[in-house]
Design a protein around this motif. Structure first.
Motif, PDB file in Angstrom:
ATOM      1  N   ALA A  62       0.843  -1.193   0.000  1.00 30.96           N
ATOM      2  CA  ALA A  62       0.000   0.000   0.000  1.00 30.96           C
ATOM      3  C   ALA A  62       0.877   1.240   0.000  1.00 30.96           C
ATOM      4  O   ALA A  62       1.848   1.323   0.751  1.00 30.96           O
ATOM      5  CB  ALA A  62      -0.905   0.000   1.220  1.00 30.96           C
ATOM      6  N   GLN A  63       0.549   2.201  -0.853  1.00 35.55           N
ATOM      7  CA  GLN A  63       1.291   3.456  -0.906  1.00 35.55           C
ATOM      8  C   GLN A  63       0.761   4.455   0.120  1.00 35.55           C
ATOM      9  O   GLN A  63       1.473   5.320   0.572  1.00 35.55           O
ATOM     10  CB  GLN A  63       1.198   4.069  -2.304  1.00 35.55           C
ATOM     11  N   GLY A  64      -0.518   4.318   0.449  1.00 35.93           N
ATOM     12  CA  GLY A  64      -1.157   5.233   1.392  1.00 35.93           C
ATOM     13  C   GLY A  64      -1.080   4.706   2.812  1.00 35.93           C
ATOM     14  O   GLY A  64      -0.331   3.776   3.122  1.00 35.93           O
ATOM     15  N   ASP A  65      -1.875   5.307   3.673  1.00 37.49           N
ATOM     16  CA  ASP A  65      -1.906   4.948   5.084  1.00 37.49           C
ATOM     17  C   ASP A  65      -2.571   3.582   5.271  1.00 37.49           C
ATOM     18  O   ASP A  65      -3.758   3.424   5.007  1.00 37.49           O
ATOM     19  CB  ASP A  65      -2.683   6.026   5.847  1.00 37.49           C
ATOM     20  N   PRO A  66      -1.816   2.586   5.757  1.00 36.21           N
ATOM     21  CA  PRO A  66      -2.397   1.253   5.904  1.00 36.21           C
ATOM     22  C   PRO A  66      -3.500   1.195   6.973  1.00 36.21           C
ATOM     23  O   PRO A  66      -4.431   0.411   6.849  1.00 36.21           O
ATOM     24  CB  PRO A  66      -1.221   0.372   6.288  1.00 36.21           C
ATOM     25  N   ARG A 112     -12.555   4.527  -2.773  1.00 34.21           N
ATOM     26  CA  ARG A 112     -11.690   5.218  -1.813  1.00 34.21           C
ATOM     27  C   ARG A 112     -10.552   4.311  -1.369  1.00 34.21           C
ATOM     28  O   ARG A 112      -9.417   4.763  -1.212  1.00 34.21           O
ATOM     29  CB  ARG A 112     -12.513   5.691  -0.613  1.00 34.21           C
ATOM     30  N   MET A 113     -10.815   3.023  -1.180  1.00 31.16           N
ATOM     31  CA  MET A 113      -9.744   2.095  -0.820  1.00 31.16           C
ATOM     32  C   MET A 113      -8.701   2.007  -1.935  1.00 31.16           C
ATOM     33  O   MET A 113      -7.505   1.930  -1.667  1.00 31.16           O
ATOM     34  CB  MET A 113     -10.311   0.709  -0.508  1.00 31.16           C
ATOM     35  N   GLN A 114      -9.161   2.024  -3.180  1.00 29.85           N
ATOM     36  CA  GLN A 114      -8.231   2.018  -4.311  1.00 29.85           C
ATOM     37  C   GLN A 114      -7.340   3.256  -4.277  1.00 29.85           C
ATOM     38  O   GLN A 114      -6.133   3.171  -4.491  1.00 29.85           O
ATOM     39  CB  GLN A 114      -9.009   1.934  -5.631  1.00 29.85           C
ATOM     40  N   VAL A 115      -7.945   4.393  -4.004  1.00 29.38           N
ATOM     41  CA  VAL A 115      -7.182   5.648  -3.947  1.00 29.38           C
ATOM     42  C   VAL A 115      -6.179   5.602  -2.805  1.00 29.38           C
ATOM     43  O   VAL A 115      -5.013   5.985  -2.968  1.00 29.38           O
ATOM     44  CB  VAL A 115      -8.134   6.864  -3.811  1.00 29.38           C
ATOM     45  N   ILE A 116      -6.599   5.128  -1.637  1.00 33.11           N
ATOM     46  CA  ILE A 116      -5.687   5.039  -0.495  1.00 33.11           C
ATOM     47  C   ILE A 116      -4.538   4.099  -0.814  1.00 33.11           C
ATOM     48  O   ILE A 116      -3.375   4.387  -0.515  1.00 33.11           O
ATOM     49  CB  ILE A 116      -6.435   4.564   0.769  1.00 33.11           C
ATOM     50  N   TRP A 117      -4.829   2.975  -1.454  1.00 30.14           N
ATOM     51  CA  TRP A 117      -3.801   1.969  -1.734  1.00 30.14           C
ATOM     52  C   TRP A 117      -2.759   2.509  -2.725  1.00 30.14           C
ATOM     53  O   TRP A 117      -1.573   2.196  -2.608  1.00 30.14           O
ATOM     54  CB  TRP A 117      -4.452   0.712  -2.293  1.00 30.14           C
ATOM     55  N   PRO A 120       0.550   7.753  -2.637  1.00 32.62           N
ATOM     56  CA  PRO A 120       1.534   7.828  -1.550  1.00 32.62           C
ATOM     57  C   PRO A 120       1.102   8.797  -0.451  1.00 32.62           C
ATOM     58  O   PRO A 120       0.440   9.786  -0.691  1.00 32.62           O
ATOM     59  CB  PRO A 120       2.803   8.334  -2.239  1.00 32.62           C
ATOM     60  N   VAL A 121       1.504   8.478   0.769  1.00 31.95           N
ATOM     61  CA  VAL A 121       1.203   9.318   1.930  1.00 31.95           C
ATOM     62  C   VAL A 121       1.851  10.690   1.708  1.00 31.95           C
ATOM     63  O   VAL A 121       2.995  10.790   1.276  1.00 31.95           O
ATOM     64  CB  VAL A 121       1.730   8.677   3.226  1.00 31.95           C
ATOM     65  N   GLY A 122       1.111  11.733   1.976  1.00 30.83           N
ATOM     66  CA  GLY A 122       1.644  13.091   1.838  1.00 30.83           C
ATOM     67  C   GLY A 122       1.383  13.714   0.482  1.00 30.83           C
ATOM     68  O   GLY A 122       1.788  14.825   0.213  1.00 30.83           O
ATOM     69  N   SER A 123       0.707  12.994  -0.407  1.00 29.02           N
ATOM     70  CA  SER A 123       0.431  13.548  -1.741  1.00 29.02           C
ATOM     71  C   SER A 123      -0.905  14.203  -1.787  1.00 29.02           C
ATOM     72  O   SER A 123      -1.805  13.947  -1.129  1.00 29.02           O
ATOM     73  CB  SER A 123       0.459  12.434  -2.784  1.00 29.02           C
TER      74      SER A 123
END
Length: 123
Positions: A62-66, A112-117, A120-123
């Motif tokens: 995951a690139q975003g917040d797990p 939304r889960m796709q977007v979070i996955w 990247p965090v901070g983008s």
């Protein structure tokens, strides 16, 4: 998450949502088609849970917040169960419409889960 699987989940959730809303507004009480459509979404979400566990080990972390992703995923898995329980306890046309709202809400949550996955965090 895998994009093609997300698209399948979205298509099923939107189709189930529209089916349930149309059935409910037509005066139909919860039936096998409505409950079965939410059951299909539930099966796809359980597959998504397995994929979310396996994907990081196969090079797709995951690139975003797990934590945020996990909360969305657990909530999404519980939502169809709650919707079906409600529909079976209150067997009216409006409970069928509520199941449609649950399915359409799940479509939004899946996207939304796709977007979070993938973001990247901070983008």
């Amino acid at each position: 998450m895998i994009l093609w699987f997300t698209v399948i989940q979205l298509a099923v959730a939107v189709a189930a949502g529209l089916l349930c809303v149309i059935l409910g507004l037509a005066g139909k009480r919860p039936n096998d088609w409505a409950v079965g459509s939410l059951a299909l979404i539930e099966v796809l979400l359980i597959v998504q849970v397995v994929m979310a566990i396996v994907s990081p080990f196969s090079g797709n972390p995951a690139q975003g917040d797990p934590l945020e992703y996990g909360v969305y995923l657990v909530s999404a898995v519980l939502l169809p169960i709650g919707g079906v329980i409600w529909a079976l306890l209150e067997r009216s046309r409006w409970s069928t419409v509520i199941m449609g709202a649950v399915a359409l809400s799940l479509a939004v949550m899946i996207w939304r889960m796709q977007v979070i996955w993938t973001t990247p965090v901070g983008s």
